[in-house]
Design a protein around this motif. Structure first.
Motif, PDB file in Angstrom:
ATOM      1  N   ASN A  58      -8.009   9.947  -1.849  1.00 57.49           N
ATOM      2  CA  ASN A  58      -7.083   9.455  -2.721  1.00 57.49           C
ATOM      3  C   ASN A  58      -5.625   9.272  -1.649  1.00 57.49           C
ATOM      4  OD1 ASN A  58      -8.067   8.743  -5.271  1.00 57.49           O
ATOM      5  ND2 ASN A  58      -8.631  10.919  -5.368  1.00 57.49           N
ATOM      6  N   ALA A  77      -2.104  -2.550 -10.244  1.00 57.57           N
ATOM      7  CA  ALA A  77      -2.193  -1.235  -9.283  1.00 57.57           C
ATOM      8  C   ALA A  77      -3.462  -1.496  -8.884  1.00 57.57           C
ATOM      9  CB  ALA A  77      -2.274  -0.141 -10.236  1.00 57.57           C
ATOM     10  N   GLN A  78      -3.780  -1.024  -7.427  1.00 57.48           N
ATOM     11  CA  GLN A  78      -5.274  -1.376  -7.058  1.00 57.48           C
ATOM     12  C   GLN A  78      -5.687  -0.265  -6.219  1.00 57.48           C
ATOM     13  OE1 GLN A  78      -5.225  -4.851  -4.588  1.00 57.48           O
ATOM     14  NE2 GLN A  78      -7.484  -4.649  -3.871  1.00 57.48           N
ATOM     15  N   ARG A  79      -7.262  -0.055  -6.100  1.00 60.32           N
ATOM     16  CA  ARG A  79      -7.623   1.168  -5.716  1.00 60.32           C
ATOM     17  C   ARG A  79      -8.558   0.653  -4.647  1.00 60.32           C
ATOM     18  NH1 ARG A  79     -10.079   4.807  -3.020  1.00 60.32           N
ATOM     19  NH2 ARG A  79     -10.438   7.192  -3.848  1.00 60.32           N
ATOM     20  N   TYR A  80      -8.372   0.975  -3.241  1.00 59.96           N
ATOM     21  CA  TYR A  80      -9.260   0.276  -2.234  1.00 59.96           C
ATOM     22  C   TYR A  80     -10.272   1.591  -1.929  1.00 59.96           C
ATOM     23  CZ  TYR A  80      -5.351  -2.539  -1.553  1.00 59.96           C
ATOM     24  OH  TYR A  80      -4.429  -3.637  -1.721  1.00 59.96           O
ATOM     25  N   ASN A  90      -5.427   4.133   0.468  1.00 58.38           N
ATOM     26  CA  ASN A  90      -6.360   3.491  -0.740  1.00 58.38           C
ATOM     27  C   ASN A  90      -5.933   3.255  -1.962  1.00 58.38           C
ATOM     28  OD1 ASN A  90      -8.664   3.677   1.156  1.00 58.38           O
ATOM     29  ND2 ASN A  90      -8.825   5.755   0.486  1.00 58.38           N
ATOM     30  N   TRP A  91      -4.580   3.061  -2.088  1.00 55.50           N
ATOM     31  CA  TRP A  91      -3.830   2.899  -3.037  1.00 55.50           C
ATOM     32  C   TRP A  91      -2.645   1.763  -2.984  1.00 55.50           C
ATOM     33  CZ3 TRP A  91      -5.187   4.016  -8.047  1.00 55.50           C
ATOM     34  CH2 TRP A  91      -6.162   5.119  -8.298  1.00 55.50           C
ATOM     35  N   ASN A 147       0.951  -1.217  -0.060  1.00 52.20           N
ATOM     36  CA  ASN A 147       0.029   0.055   0.030  1.00 52.20           C
ATOM     37  C   ASN A 147       1.046   1.355   0.203  1.00 52.20           C
ATOM     38  OD1 ASN A 147      -2.251  -1.851   0.113  1.00 52.20           O
ATOM     39  ND2 ASN A 147      -2.698  -1.222   2.174  1.00 52.20           N
ATOM     40  N   LEU A 148       0.436   2.293  -0.551  1.00 55.97           N
ATOM     41  CA  LEU A 148       1.043   3.503  -0.645  1.00 55.97           C
ATOM     42  C   LEU A 148       1.106   4.345   0.771  1.00 55.97           C
ATOM     43  CD1 LEU A 148       0.334   4.906  -4.304  1.00 55.97           C
ATOM     44  CD2 LEU A 148       1.992   3.139  -3.588  1.00 55.97           C
TER      45      LEU A 148
END
Length: 174
Positions: free
Chosen positions: A159, A148-151, A163-164, A17-18
Motif C-alpha cells: 500500500n 482515486a486509483q489503486r494500481y 500504488n495509489w 501518484n502518492l
C-alpha cells in the motif's frame, strides 16, 4: 441500425501518484457513439515534469451491456512516444459502471487489467487496478472528474504511495 453521434472533446488530465510522480496529458479526442457503445481516438501531449515530454495516441472502444450505457466493457490502447519512454499500454475493463447521481453528477468505477510494453527497455509489465470517481458538469460544455486509483492489485499488501493515485480531469465538448 442507429447512426452514430460524433463527439469531439478536449481534455486536460493530471495523474498524481502518492509517491510524488506525475503524468499530465492534454489533447483532443473524436468519438463515435451509439446505443451499443463507442469508438474513438485521442491525440495529445504529456509530461511527467522530470524533463520528459511525450506524444500520446490513444485508441478507445466500449461495448455497452445495457441500453442506457450504465454498464460496459472497454478497451484502451495508449501509445506514448517520448525521449526516455516509448511504450504501448493495453488496458481492458471487463465491467465499468457509470451511475448518475443527479442530472449534473455521476459516479463511476472501473476495475481493469493492463499490460505495458516499453520499446526502449524491452520490458513488459502486467498490472491489475481500479479507479473510481465523480464527474460533475460545470456547464453545458465543461465537466470535471476527480478520482482515486489503486494500481498493482496483484500485490495487494503493498500500500505504498507508488500504488495509489489521485487524478483530476477537465473535459470540454467541442
Amino acid at each position: 441500425m442507429t447512426i452514430p453521434i460524433i463527439k469531439g472533446t478536449t481534455s486536460l488530465n493530471s495523474y498524481q501518484n502518492l509517491d510524488g510522480s506525475n503524468l499530465t496529458i492534454g489533447g483532443i479526442e473524436e468519438k463515435a457513439l451509439n446505443q451499443k457503445g463507442s469508438a474513438g481516438a485521442f491525440l495529445g501531449i504529456g509530461t511527467n515534469f522530470k524533463n520528459e515530454a511525450m506524444v500520446v495516441i490513444d485508441f478507445k472502444g466500449s461495448l455497452n451491456y445495457d441500453k442506457k450505457g450504465l454498464f460496459n466493457q472497454n478497451l484502451r490502447i495508449r501509445n506514448t512516444i517520448g525521449t526516455k519512454n516509448t511504450a504501448t499500454q493495453i488496458r481492458y475493463s471487463p465491467i465499468t459502471a457509470n451511475l448518475p447521481i443527479n442530472d449534473k453528477t455521476s459516479f463511476y468505477i472501473n476495475p481493469h487489467y493492463s499490460g505495458k510494453y516499453n520499446y526502449k527497455t524491452g520490458e513488459w509489465k502486467n498490472s491489475a487496478g481500479v479507479f473510481s470517481g465523480i464527474t460533475r458538469k460545470i456547464n453545458e460544455k465543461t465537466s470535471i472528474s476527480i478520482e482515486a486509483q489503486r494500481y498493482n492489485l496483484q500485490d495487494i499488501k503493498d500500500n505504498s504511495g507508488k500504488n495509489w493515485g489521485i487524478n483530476a480531469i477537465i473535459t470540454c465538448n467541442l
